[in-house]
Design an enzyme around this catalytic site. Structure first.
Site, PDB file in Angstrom:
ATOM      1  CG  ASP A 106      -6.215   4.189  -8.684  1.00  0.00           C
ATOM      2  OD1 ASP A 106      -5.672   4.277  -7.558  1.00  0.00           O
ATOM      3  OD2 ASP A 106      -5.893   3.325  -9.514  1.00  0.00           O
ATOM      4  CB  ALA A 107      -6.382   9.959  -5.489  1.00  0.00           C
ATOM      5  CE  LYS A 108      -2.210   3.042  -6.907  1.00  0.00           C
ATOM      6  NZ  LYS A 108      -3.054   3.416  -8.067  1.00  0.00           N
ATOM      7  NE  ARG A 109      -4.111  13.166  -3.941  1.00  0.00           N
ATOM      8  CZ  ARG A 109      -3.824  13.036  -5.214  1.00  0.00           C
ATOM      9  NH1 ARG A 109      -3.127  12.001  -5.642  1.00  0.00           N
ATOM     10  NH2 ARG A 109      -4.233  13.935  -6.094  1.00  0.00           N
ATOM     11  CB  THR A 136      -6.900   4.139  -4.050  1.00  0.00           C
ATOM     12  OG1 THR A 136      -6.394   5.191  -4.887  1.00  0.00           O
ATOM     13  CG2 THR A 136      -7.842   3.245  -4.851  1.00  0.00           C
TER      14      THR A 136
END
Length: 290
Positions: A106-109, A136
């Protein structure tokens, strides 16, 4: 669009969507978050340091091995410990692989050009110590800015989860703009096109997923969003501590429910540090989703 004529990649790794569907069929539609918040570390009797982080994270992996579909480490809570924290994240991802647990970083890059390509290499590239089964991504520099990650995921049999419709109140200021042609609807349509190009006959969904908050309520209907058309696995955070229940989620997602992978973190993790108690909490949550 990526070339996805084959359903496997070198090393015979099946496409991510297929692997996730198999894990959900075998273990139920639950993803357990690995969220080493300082408060949880303290509640477990652990110090808020790298050794506490390692003990916490590997204990969750050990407790969930062979029992749930996926684990989702919250990258920020490892990054806050610097390079040694990222080393623990590498250990945690390796432990997931050893336990045959699907890992979702869950890095939301989200970025553009060579920077996005570098993020893709880090989280999806063969040989990277941070490579996970999926990561993510944030599409708010434009969906096509994600192309390096989308293409590398397709090439390596990995997946991505694109932020589509989140449940945080601030999200509406961007995602709901446009009403019947909202930003969220356009992002979800782009994900649908990605999965259509994957062309895996008989697969329940593709390898390009969506993050749709568990507490979105009636927003899907209000915005005219058809998740079935996206052919996407749905990562649905917010189960438990954020207020959503399995029964409420089934109502919110309706006919789209078979695509949903419910995610719970703190509500399960607070049962630790005892591994048996952790597993019992996870199984109770899983049972609420089936």
């Amino acid at each position: 669009m990526p070339n996805t004529e084959n359903t496997t990649v070198p090393g015979q790794r099946a496409a991510f969507g297929q692997r996730l569907a198999s894990a959900m069929a075998a273990h139920g539609p639950l993803c357990v978050g690995i969220d080493p918040h300082p408060g949880l570390l303290a509640a477990w009797g652990l110090n808020d340091d790298v050794e506490g982080l390692r003990s916490f994270s590997l204990r969750v992996v050990e407790a969930m091995a062979g029992q749930v579909a996926a684990l989702k480490p919250q990258v920020a809570l490892f990054e806050r410990h610097g390079s040694r924290g990222l080393a623990v994240l590498e250990e945690t991802l390796a432990a997931c692989a050893d336990a045959s647990l699907i890992s979702i970083a869950d890095a939301k890059r989200g970025d553009i050009g060579s920077t996005m390509a570098a993020y893709a290499d880090a989280w999806l590239g063969e040989g990277s110590p941070l490579a996970s089964d999926a990561v993510t991504l944030s599409p708010y520099l434009g969906y096509e800015s994600l192309r390096p990650a989308l293409d590398l995921a397709a090439a390596t049999g990995r997946g991505v989860f694109v932020l589509g419709l989140t449940s945080n109140p601030e999200g509406k200021a961007v995602q709901h703009v446009g009403g019947g042609e909202s930003v969220a609807k356009r992002i979800i349509a782009a994900v649908g096109a990605e999965n259509a190009a994957e062309d895996l006959p008989g697969a329940p969904f593709g390898s390009t997923g969506l993050v749709i908050g568990a507490t979105v309520g009636a927003a899907l209907e209000e915005l005219g969003i058809d998740l079935a058309a996206s052919a996407a696995p749905i990562l649905a955070p917010g189960l438990g501590a954020q207020g959503a229940t399995g029964a409420e989620m089934k109502v919110s997602f309706g006919a789209f429910w078979p695509q949903v992978l419910g995610t719970s973190s703190r509500d399960i993790l607070k049962a630790g540090p005892d591994a048996k108690s952790l597993l019992e909490a996870a199984l109770r949550t899983r049972d609420s989703l089936v």
